[in-house]
Design a protein around this motif. Structure first.
Motif, PDB file in Angstrom:
ATOM      1  N   ILE A  28     -21.147  24.409 -42.534  1.00  0.00           N
ATOM      2  CA  ILE A  28     -21.961  25.157 -41.544  1.00  0.00           C
ATOM      3  C   ILE A  28     -22.235  24.520 -40.114  1.00  0.00           C
ATOM      4  O   ILE A  28     -22.070  25.032 -39.129  1.00  0.00           O
ATOM      5  CB  ILE A  28     -23.258  25.604 -41.964  1.00  0.00           C
ATOM      6  CG1 ILE A  28     -23.355  26.526 -43.200  1.00  0.00           C
ATOM      7  CG2 ILE A  28     -23.996  26.462 -40.964  1.00  0.00           C
ATOM      8  CD1 ILE A  28     -22.328  27.795 -43.116  1.00  0.00           C
ATOM      9  N   SER A  29     -22.446  23.414 -40.169  1.00  0.00           N
ATOM     10  CA  SER A  29     -22.679  22.513 -38.917  1.00  0.00           C
ATOM     11  C   SER A  29     -21.519  22.377 -38.046  1.00  0.00           C
ATOM     12  O   SER A  29     -21.348  22.450 -36.743  1.00  0.00           O
ATOM     13  CB  SER A  29     -23.105  20.978 -39.200  1.00  0.00           C
ATOM     14  OG  SER A  29     -24.441  21.143 -39.641  1.00  0.00           O
ATOM     15  N   LEU A  30     -20.149  22.126 -38.825  1.00  0.00           N
ATOM     16  CA  LEU A  30     -18.757  22.133 -38.121  1.00  0.00           C
ATOM     17  C   LEU A  30     -18.560  23.448 -37.498  1.00  0.00           C
ATOM     18  O   LEU A  30     -18.161  23.454 -36.181  1.00  0.00           O
ATOM     19  CB  LEU A  30     -17.760  21.840 -39.350  1.00  0.00           C
ATOM     20  CG  LEU A  30     -17.941  20.417 -39.548  1.00  0.00           C
ATOM     21  CD1 LEU A  30     -16.872  20.385 -40.834  1.00  0.00           C
ATOM     22  CD2 LEU A  30     -16.959  19.476 -38.426  1.00  0.00           C
ATOM     23  N   LEU A  31     -18.879  24.631 -38.074  1.00  0.00           N
ATOM     24  CA  LEU A  31     -18.683  26.060 -37.475  1.00  0.00           C
ATOM     25  C   LEU A  31     -19.580  26.135 -36.252  1.00  0.00           C
ATOM     26  O   LEU A  31     -19.249  26.985 -35.442  1.00  0.00           O
ATOM     27  CB  LEU A  31     -18.832  27.138 -38.478  1.00  0.00           C
ATOM     28  CG  LEU A  31     -17.662  26.978 -39.722  1.00  0.00           C
ATOM     29  CD1 LEU A  31     -18.086  28.078 -40.797  1.00  0.00           C
ATOM     30  CD2 LEU A  31     -16.236  27.344 -38.957  1.00  0.00           C
ATOM     31  N   LEU A  32     -21.020  25.615 -36.629  1.00  0.00           N
ATOM     32  CA  LEU A  32     -21.918  25.662 -35.299  1.00  0.00           C
ATOM     33  C   LEU A  32     -21.602  24.886 -34.084  1.00  0.00           C
ATOM     34  O   LEU A  32     -22.287  24.836 -33.218  1.00  0.00           O
ATOM     35  CB  LEU A  32     -23.146  25.522 -35.956  1.00  0.00           C
ATOM     36  CG  LEU A  32     -23.996  26.512 -36.734  1.00  0.00           C
ATOM     37  CD1 LEU A  32     -25.285  26.062 -37.076  1.00  0.00           C
ATOM     38  CD2 LEU A  32     -23.857  27.831 -36.132  1.00  0.00           C
TER      39      LEU A  32
ATOM     40  N   GLN B 177      -9.189  21.337 -38.593  1.00  0.00           N
ATOM     41  CA  GLN B 177      -9.753  21.988 -37.386  1.00  0.00           C
ATOM     42  C   GLN B 177     -10.942  23.091 -37.663  1.00  0.00           C
ATOM     43  O   GLN B 177     -10.828  23.606 -38.879  1.00  0.00           O
ATOM     44  CB  GLN B 177      -8.605  22.791 -36.709  1.00  0.00           C
ATOM     45  CG  GLN B 177      -8.886  23.490 -35.180  1.00  0.00           C
ATOM     46  CD  GLN B 177      -7.697  23.887 -34.840  1.00  0.00           C
ATOM     47  OE1 GLN B 177      -6.537  24.146 -35.314  1.00  0.00           O
ATOM     48  NE2 GLN B 177      -7.847  24.408 -33.443  1.00  0.00           N
ATOM     49  N   ALA B 178     -11.963  23.110 -36.939  1.00  0.00           N
ATOM     50  CA  ALA B 178     -12.806  24.482 -36.910  1.00  0.00           C
ATOM     51  C   ALA B 178     -12.855  25.094 -35.805  1.00  0.00           C
ATOM     52  O   ALA B 178     -12.589  24.567 -34.597  1.00  0.00           O
ATOM     53  CB  ALA B 178     -14.373  23.729 -36.926  1.00  0.00           C
ATOM     54  N   GLU B 179     -12.897  26.363 -36.120  1.00  0.00           N
ATOM     55  CA  GLU B 179     -12.676  27.480 -35.011  1.00  0.00           C
ATOM     56  C   GLU B 179     -13.794  28.698 -34.972  1.00  0.00           C
ATOM     57  O   GLU B 179     -14.135  28.896 -36.187  1.00  0.00           O
ATOM     58  CB  GLU B 179     -11.377  28.117 -35.098  1.00  0.00           C
ATOM     59  CG  GLU B 179     -10.117  27.591 -34.822  1.00  0.00           C
ATOM     60  CD  GLU B 179      -8.835  28.211 -34.828  1.00  0.00           C
ATOM     61  OE1 GLU B 179      -8.932  29.393 -35.337  1.00  0.00           O
ATOM     62  OE2 GLU B 179      -7.905  27.651 -34.718  1.00  0.00           O
ATOM     63  N   LEU B 180     -14.288  28.812 -34.131  1.00  0.00           N
ATOM     64  CA  LEU B 180     -15.066  29.991 -33.974  1.00  0.00           C
ATOM     65  C   LEU B 180     -14.801  31.252 -33.013  1.00  0.00           C
ATOM     66  O   LEU B 180     -14.379  30.588 -31.754  1.00  0.00           O
ATOM     67  CB  LEU B 180     -16.616  29.451 -33.519  1.00  0.00           C
ATOM     68  CG  LEU B 180     -18.088  30.201 -33.744  1.00  0.00           C
ATOM     69  CD1 LEU B 180     -18.057  30.726 -35.157  1.00  0.00           C
ATOM     70  CD2 LEU B 180     -19.042  29.670 -33.144  1.00  0.00           C
ATOM     71  N   PHE B 181     -14.418  32.296 -33.549  1.00  0.00           N
ATOM     72  CA  PHE B 181     -13.904  33.278 -32.477  1.00  0.00           C
ATOM     73  C   PHE B 181     -12.689  32.823 -31.869  1.00  0.00           C
ATOM     74  O   PHE B 181     -12.135  33.109 -30.790  1.00  0.00           O
ATOM     75  CB  PHE B 181     -14.693  33.988 -31.415  1.00  0.00           C
ATOM     76  CG  PHE B 181     -15.959  34.369 -32.122  1.00  0.00           C
ATOM     77  CD1 PHE B 181     -16.015  35.471 -32.812  1.00  0.00           C
ATOM     78  CD2 PHE B 181     -17.247  33.692 -32.154  1.00  0.00           C
ATOM     79  CE1 PHE B 181     -17.123  36.175 -33.485  1.00  0.00           C
ATOM     80  CE2 PHE B 181     -18.335  34.257 -32.835  1.00  0.00           C
ATOM     81  CZ  PHE B 181     -18.253  35.387 -33.222  1.00  0.00           C
ATOM     82  N   GLY B 182     -11.890  31.801 -32.725  1.00  0.00           N
ATOM     83  CA  GLY B 182     -10.668  31.388 -32.176  1.00  0.00           C
ATOM     84  C   GLY B 182     -10.943  30.226 -31.131  1.00  0.00           C
ATOM     85  O   GLY B 182      -9.746  29.873 -30.578  1.00  0.00           O
ATOM     86  N   MET B 183     -12.064  29.804 -30.985  1.00  0.00           N
ATOM     87  CA  MET B 183     -12.309  28.854 -29.872  1.00  0.00           C
ATOM     88  C   MET B 183     -13.049  27.716 -30.471  1.00  0.00           C
ATOM     89  O   MET B 183     -13.321  27.660 -31.542  1.00  0.00           O
ATOM     90  CB  MET B 183     -13.484  29.500 -28.762  1.00  0.00           C
ATOM     91  CG  MET B 183     -12.781  30.378 -28.112  1.00  0.00           C
ATOM     92  SD  MET B 183     -14.080  31.240 -26.756  1.00  0.00           S
ATOM     93  CE  MET B 183     -15.065  32.404 -28.103  1.00  0.00           C
ATOM     94  N   ASP B 184     -12.982  26.799 -29.591  1.00  0.00           N
ATOM     95  CA  ASP B 184     -14.011  25.382 -30.213  1.00  0.00           C
ATOM     96  C   ASP B 184     -15.205  25.846 -30.484  1.00  0.00           C
ATOM     97  O   ASP B 184     -16.047  26.573 -29.430  1.00  0.00           O
ATOM     98  CB  ASP B 184     -13.790  24.440 -28.993  1.00  0.00           C
ATOM     99  CG  ASP B 184     -14.569  22.919 -29.532  1.00  0.00           C
ATOM    100  OD1 ASP B 184     -15.623  23.127 -30.065  1.00  0.00           O
ATOM    101  OD2 ASP B 184     -13.976  21.899 -28.981  1.00  0.00           O
TER     102      ASP B 184
END
Length: 304
Positions: free
Chosen positions: A51-55, A64-71
């Motif tokens: 969760i911390s990686l996604l946040l 790699q971690a992505e959120l809405f295709g972004m960093d």
């Protein structure tokens, strides 16, 4: 096959180390739009690190971690999420209404105050200082803060800890409403009945790896256990020692047996106690499937 627009968050082959400890070891995780995903695992499994990686709170050492295709650290990605962590430190002297207006002001298109308080069930708390609320009330306020920005994705880390049964069920209803709106939800919880009631998909983690993922029914099907419940005076320890019985215990005055061979165990039960009554046979639930999956992982680790 998920299209890029379906995916709102992703971990690809992620590795995270803290010194000599490997917290995540090649984890792949995908969250789809409008999905409630439950992430389960014992303490130290890697849930909070994921969760911390996604946040964007920490960086991966590999993958790699992505959120809405972004960093995940980009502000445009962060404006689209809401977060309710296990613990939160909020100004104790601010009234609940003041807290909600303050947090909502950070978002471009927040929910109306009445909508946020209604979803969280805190209409009667608006004029009370946050520091004077009970633990369960504070958790409901934190939930309202997580959704007041009208997020597309909400992270809920043990959201119902400290809540009574009524408050917990109201929060379950609110989560279902969020998903019905098209919002994605990532839920971590130790209440396995919560995941069973809410999740469209479940990921089971242990020791930094994903052990299994799929629907609740798919996970239950991986563990061919049945639950036998009955009223009998048979000795629990004696029944526990029977072949084909995985576990036996007293629960609410009834004998509860877990077995992968219910037909054979039923025959022995009826032979052993002709006056046996209130007999029920059910497929094992998510709790038993989770226990069995993590037990098998521990046994494999010990044998390695």
């Amino acid at each position: 096959m998920h299209t890029q627009t379906d995916v709102v968050a992703r971990l690809c082959g992620v590795v995270k180390r803290y010194g000599h400890l490997t917290a995540l070891d090649g984890v792949d995780l995908v969250l789809q739009r409008g999905e409630l995903l439950a992430v389960l695992g014992p303490n130290g499994a890697g849930k909070s690190t994921s969760i911390s990686l996604l946040l964007g709170l920490i960086r991966p050492d590999g993958g790699q971690a992505e959120l809405f295709g972004m960093d995940p650290q980009q502000i445009d990605a962060r404006r689209r999420i809401g977060v309710m962590l296990q613990s939160a430190v909020l100004p104790p002297t601010l009234h609940v209404g003041e807290l909600l207006r303050l947090v909502a002001s950070y978002y471009p298109h927040p929910r109306p105050l009445k909508e946020s308080t209604g979803l969280a069930g805190i209409d009667d708390l608006l004029n009370r200082p946050y520091g004077r609320l009970s633990g369960g009330q504070q958790r409901r306020v934190q939930f309202a803060l997580a959704l007041c920005g009208r997020p597309e994705l909400v992270f809920l880390d043990e959201p119902t800890v400290g809540m009574d049964i009524d408050a917990r069920r109201k929060l379950w209803s609110a989560m279902r409403n969020l998903v019905a709106e098209g919002c994605s939800v990532v839920l971590t919880t130790h209440y396995l009945e919560e995941a069973e009631a809410l999740a469209q998909r479940v990921v089971v983690m242990a020791k930094g790896r994903v052990l299994s993922e799929g629907s609740v029914d798919a996970l239950r099907a991986q563990v061919p256990l049945a639950r036998i419940r009955c009223a009998t005076d048979l000795d629990v320890e004696a029944v526990s020692a029977w072949p084909l019985v995985n576990a036996a215990q007293r629960e609410g005055g009834r004998l509860l047996i877990l077995t992968s061979e219910p037909e054979n165990v039923l025959r022995r039960l009826l032979d052993a106690d002709a006056s046996l009554s209130a007999l029920e046979v059910q497929r094992a639930g998510l709790a038993e499937a989770f226990t069995e999956l993590t037990r098998e992982e521990d046994e494999q680790q010990e044998a390695a």
